[in-house]
Design an enzyme around this catalytic site. Structure first.
Site, PDB file in Angstrom:
ATOM      1  N   CYS A  99       0.863  -1.178   0.000  1.00 38.34           N
ATOM      2  CA  CYS A  99       0.000   0.000   0.000  1.00 38.34           C
ATOM      3  C   CYS A  99       0.900   1.229   0.000  1.00 38.34           C
ATOM      4  O   CYS A  99       1.906   1.255   0.723  1.00 38.34           O
ATOM      5  CB  CYS A  99      -0.882  -0.014   1.246  1.00 38.34           C
ATOM      6  N   HIS A 141      -9.057  -3.953  -1.640  1.00 37.70           N
ATOM      7  CA  HIS A 141      -8.053  -3.133  -0.947  1.00 37.70           C
ATOM      8  C   HIS A 141      -8.415  -1.643  -1.050  1.00 37.70           C
ATOM      9  O   HIS A 141      -8.430  -0.923  -0.042  1.00 37.70           O
ATOM     10  CB  HIS A 141      -6.671  -3.402  -1.550  1.00 37.70           C
ATOM     11  N   GLU A 142      -8.701  -1.185  -2.276  1.00 35.51           N
ATOM     12  CA  GLU A 142      -8.969   0.250  -2.461  1.00 35.51           C
ATOM     13  C   GLU A 142     -10.270   0.658  -1.784  1.00 35.51           C
ATOM     14  O   GLU A 142     -10.334   1.724  -1.158  1.00 35.51           O
ATOM     15  CB  GLU A 142      -8.994   0.610  -3.945  1.00 35.51           C
TER      16      GLU A 142
HETATM   17 NI    NI Z   1      -3.671   1.056  -0.117  1.00 35.03          NI
END
Ligand code: NI
Length: 177
Positions: A99, A141-142
Site C-alpha cells: 500500500c 483493498h482500495e
Molecule cells: Ni492502499
C-alpha cells in the site's frame, strides 16, 4: 499535481468517507487528475482519495503491468466512485499486498476470490463488473480505504507482514501459492 500520500498513523486514513454527490464537476476532475498523477509517480496499482486526505468515496486502479506486482496480469484502468462491492461465493484466498500508505512493507491478506462491483465513472455513468483474482483483490483493498481500513487490519497472521526487501531479497515478490 502530485500530492503527498498519507502514511499509516495519520488519523485521516481511518475516516469513513462521504459519497460523491456532484459528478462531472471541476472539483472531481481536479481530484482525479491529482490521483492519477500521484499514482503514476509512485508506480501504484491503485489509490483511494483518503490517501491524499480527501474523504470522498473515489478510488482509481489499474495497470498494464505493475513493477510493484510483476507476477500478476493487467487490470484495466478504472475510476470507481461510490462503489458497492458484493462477494460472489464464499471462497477466500491469501495474497501479498502493499500500500502506498505503508511504503516498503508487504503483508499476506485474505480476500474474497470473486466479487461483483458497481459504481460510477467520473461522468456519473453507472457500471458493473464481475471479477476475480488480483483484480478482485485490488478492488477490495482500495474500497477498504473508503471505510478507514488498511490491509494490516485485515490480516490474520502478522507473521506474514514485513519489509519487502527482507521478505523478497531477490527483488521478485513471490507468486501466490
Ligand atoms: Ni492502499
Amino acid at each position: 499535481m502530485i500530492r503527498d500520500v498519507l502514511r499509516m498513523g495519520d488519523a485521516r486514513l481511518l475516516r469513513v468517507s462521504r459519497p460523491v454527490e456532484a459528478f462531472d464537476s471541476p472539483e472531481l476532475r481536479a481530484l482525479l487528475t491529482d490521483m492519477r498523477d500521484t499514482m503514476a509517480h509512485l508506480d501504484g496499482a491503485g489509490l483511494a482519495a483518503p490517501q491524499i486526505g480527501v474523504d470522498l468515496r473515489v478510488v482509481i486502479f489499474g495497470f498494464e503491468s505493475s513493477p510493484r506486482y510483476p507476477e500478476v496480469g493487467a487490470v484495466p484502468f478504472t475510476v470507481l466512485i461510490n462503489p458497492e462491492v458484493t462477494p460472489l461465493g464464499n471462497d477466500e484466498e491469501d495474497g501479498w499486498e502493499g500500500c502506498l500508505s505503508l511504503p516498503g512493507l508487504r503483508g499476506r491478506v485474505p480476500r474474497h476470490r470473486a466479487l461483483r462491483y458497481a459504481g460510477f465513472d467520473e461522468q456519473g455513468r453507472r457500471f458493473e463488473r464481475e471479477v476475480d483474482g488480483f483484480h478482485a483483490r485490488v478492488v477490495q483493498h482500495e474500497c477498504d480505504h473508503l471505510d478507514g481500513l488498511l490491509y494490516p487490519m485485515r490480516m490474520r497472521d502478522l507473521g506474514k507482514f514485513g519489509f519487502t526487501d527482507v521478505l523478497f531479497p531477490d527483488g521478485a515478490v513471490a507468486p501466490d501459492d
